[in-house]
Design a protein around this motif. Structure first.
Motif, mmCIF file in Angstrom:
data_model
loop_
_atom_site.group_PDB
_atom_site.id
_atom_site.type_symbol
_atom_site.label_atom_id
_atom_site.label_comp_id
_atom_site.label_asym_id
_atom_site.label_seq_id
_atom_site.Cartn_x
_atom_site.Cartn_y
_atom_site.Cartn_z
ATOM 1 N N MET A 59 38.450 71.574 27.918
ATOM 2 C CA MET A 59 37.544 72.735 27.903
ATOM 3 C C MET A 59 36.106 72.276 28.179
ATOM 4 O O MET A 59 35.621 71.335 27.563
ATOM 5 C CB MET A 59 37.659 73.381 26.516
ATOM 6 N N THR A 60 35.457 72.915 29.099
ATOM 7 C CA THR A 60 34.071 72.573 29.419
ATOM 8 C C THR A 60 33.119 73.162 28.370
ATOM 9 O O THR A 60 33.199 74.330 28.048
ATOM 10 C CB THR A 60 33.705 73.108 30.822
ATOM 11 N N LYS A 61 32.228 72.284 27.843
ATOM 12 C CA LYS A 61 31.314 72.726 26.779
ATOM 13 C C LYS A 61 29.894 72.882 27.315
ATOM 14 O O LYS A 61 29.551 72.326 28.351
ATOM 15 C CB LYS A 61 31.270 71.657 25.659
ATOM 16 N N SER A 62 29.084 73.579 26.538
ATOM 17 C CA SER A 62 27.669 73.697 26.893
ATOM 18 C C SER A 62 27.019 72.305 26.844
ATOM 19 O O SER A 62 27.378 71.469 26.010
ATOM 20 C CB SER A 62 26.965 74.605 25.892
ATOM 21 N N LYS A 78 25.901 70.390 23.703
ATOM 22 C CA LYS A 78 26.802 69.572 22.868
ATOM 23 C C LYS A 78 26.654 68.074 23.163
ATOM 24 O O LYS A 78 27.373 67.255 22.591
ATOM 25 C CB LYS A 78 28.264 69.978 23.099
ATOM 26 N N SER A 118 37.458 74.010 33.602
ATOM 27 C CA SER A 118 37.879 73.069 32.548
ATOM 28 C C SER A 118 37.820 71.589 32.921
ATOM 29 O O SER A 118 38.086 70.744 32.091
ATOM 30 C CB SER A 118 39.304 73.357 32.074
ATOM 31 N N LYS A 167 33.136 67.954 31.605
ATOM 32 C CA LYS A 167 33.009 67.943 30.145
ATOM 33 C C LYS A 167 31.942 68.941 29.680
ATOM 34 O O LYS A 167 32.119 69.637 28.703
ATOM 35 C CB LYS A 167 32.617 66.530 29.708
ATOM 36 N N PHE A 168 30.831 68.991 30.433
ATOM 37 C CA PHE A 168 29.714 69.870 30.055
ATOM 38 C C PHE A 168 29.331 70.755 31.234
ATOM 39 O O PHE A 168 29.627 70.423 32.366
ATOM 40 C CB PHE A 168 28.479 69.028 29.678
ATOM 41 N N LYS A 169 28.636 71.854 30.924
ATOM 42 C CA LYS A 169 28.055 72.618 32.037
ATOM 43 C C LYS A 169 26.682 73.153 31.687
ATOM 44 O O LYS A 169 26.340 73.339 30.516
ATOM 45 C CB LYS A 169 28.994 73.732 32.500
#
Ligand SMILES: [Mg+2]
Length: 253
Positions: free
Chosen positions: A1-4, A7, A225, A228-230
């Protein structure tokens, strides 16, 4: 799952030694120059000890001026991983790739689809990658004919390169030659916006997707997904918010 990107922890931020950024859609939206805000973020990354480099679909002739203007110390990887320099000052690093397989397919396309196939404006600047436009021809029709060649859509143009070549793999191949030669894959943070960056996202665990609102739904669906981050903001503004947060987290105790 891609996180903000929010994080990104101080621990991870301190671990990063090399930032590698795609250019079009990631550092800028259109044109050749980055905004002053992007230039400033790149300078602050370099100032806090993080080398910055580029890994783009552009030819070297359109990456080197950028690296020179921004005084980056990292590698310059061009043409979707086909061409590489360990630093902006060094000579070409021989990755051993050939343009012939892609040129052969391009000639087949030209014979079949005639004027719908147009060479990209920077076609002659490219050493290995074949950049072109295929007006109104469905990708499926093109992909049926590829032998030993992969077709990539950067959202800006189509690219054909030898099978097995990618931005991510080429960066991994030269990683041990960058800086003092001790940078590990988990000490790299990669930034990209489109399907041509998927190899960066899969080869390097610390990956950041910069939002590109210009991509079509199928173009964004293939990214879901994987990173890791976006970012929250788009294009260069997205890069700036993530890069500045990275620098801030490094200084947080
Ligand atoms: Mg891009």
């Amino acid at each position: 799952m891609t996180k903000s990107f929010l994080k990104i922890t101080p621990k991870l931020a301190r671990q990063i030694r090399l930032v590698i950024a795609d250019v079009d859609g990631t550092l800028l939206c259109d044109g050749d120059t980055v905004s002053e805000a992007v230039a400033q973020s790149i300078r602050s990354l370099e100032r806090c000890g993080i080398m910055v480099g580029f890994d783009s679909g552009r030819p070297l002739t359109r990456l080197e001026p950028l690296a020179n203007a921004l005084k980056t110390s990292g590698p310059v990887i061009a043409e979707n991983g086909c061409v590489a320099k360990l630093t902006k000052e060094s000579g070409l690093y021989d990755l051993g790739y050939s343009r012939q397989p892609a040129l052969k397919i391009l000639n087949q396309f030209k014979a079949e689809f005639k004027s719908a196939i147009r060479e990209a404006p920077d076609f002659k600047d490219r050493l290995i990658d074949v950049g072109f436009f295929a007006d109104n021809i469905p990708m499926e029709e093109l992909t049926q004919q590829l032998q030993g060649v992969q077709l990539l859509d950067s959202g800006y143009m189509l690219h054909m390169i030898q099978e097995g070549v990618s931005k991510g793999k080429s960066l991994k191949r030269i990683l041990g030659l960058i800086g003092d030669g001790t940078i590990q894959p988990d000490e790299v943070m990669v930034f990209g916006d489109s399907a041509t960056d998927v190899s960066l996202f899969t080869e390097f665990e610390n990956s950041v997707l910069i939002v590109n609102p210009r991509l079509t739904k199928p173009q964004t669906d293939c990214l879901r997904s994987i990173p890791k981050f976006k970012s929250a903001l788009a294009f260069g503004e997205g890069f700036v918010e993530v890069a500045d947060f990275l620098v801030k987290q490094r200084l947080t105790t």
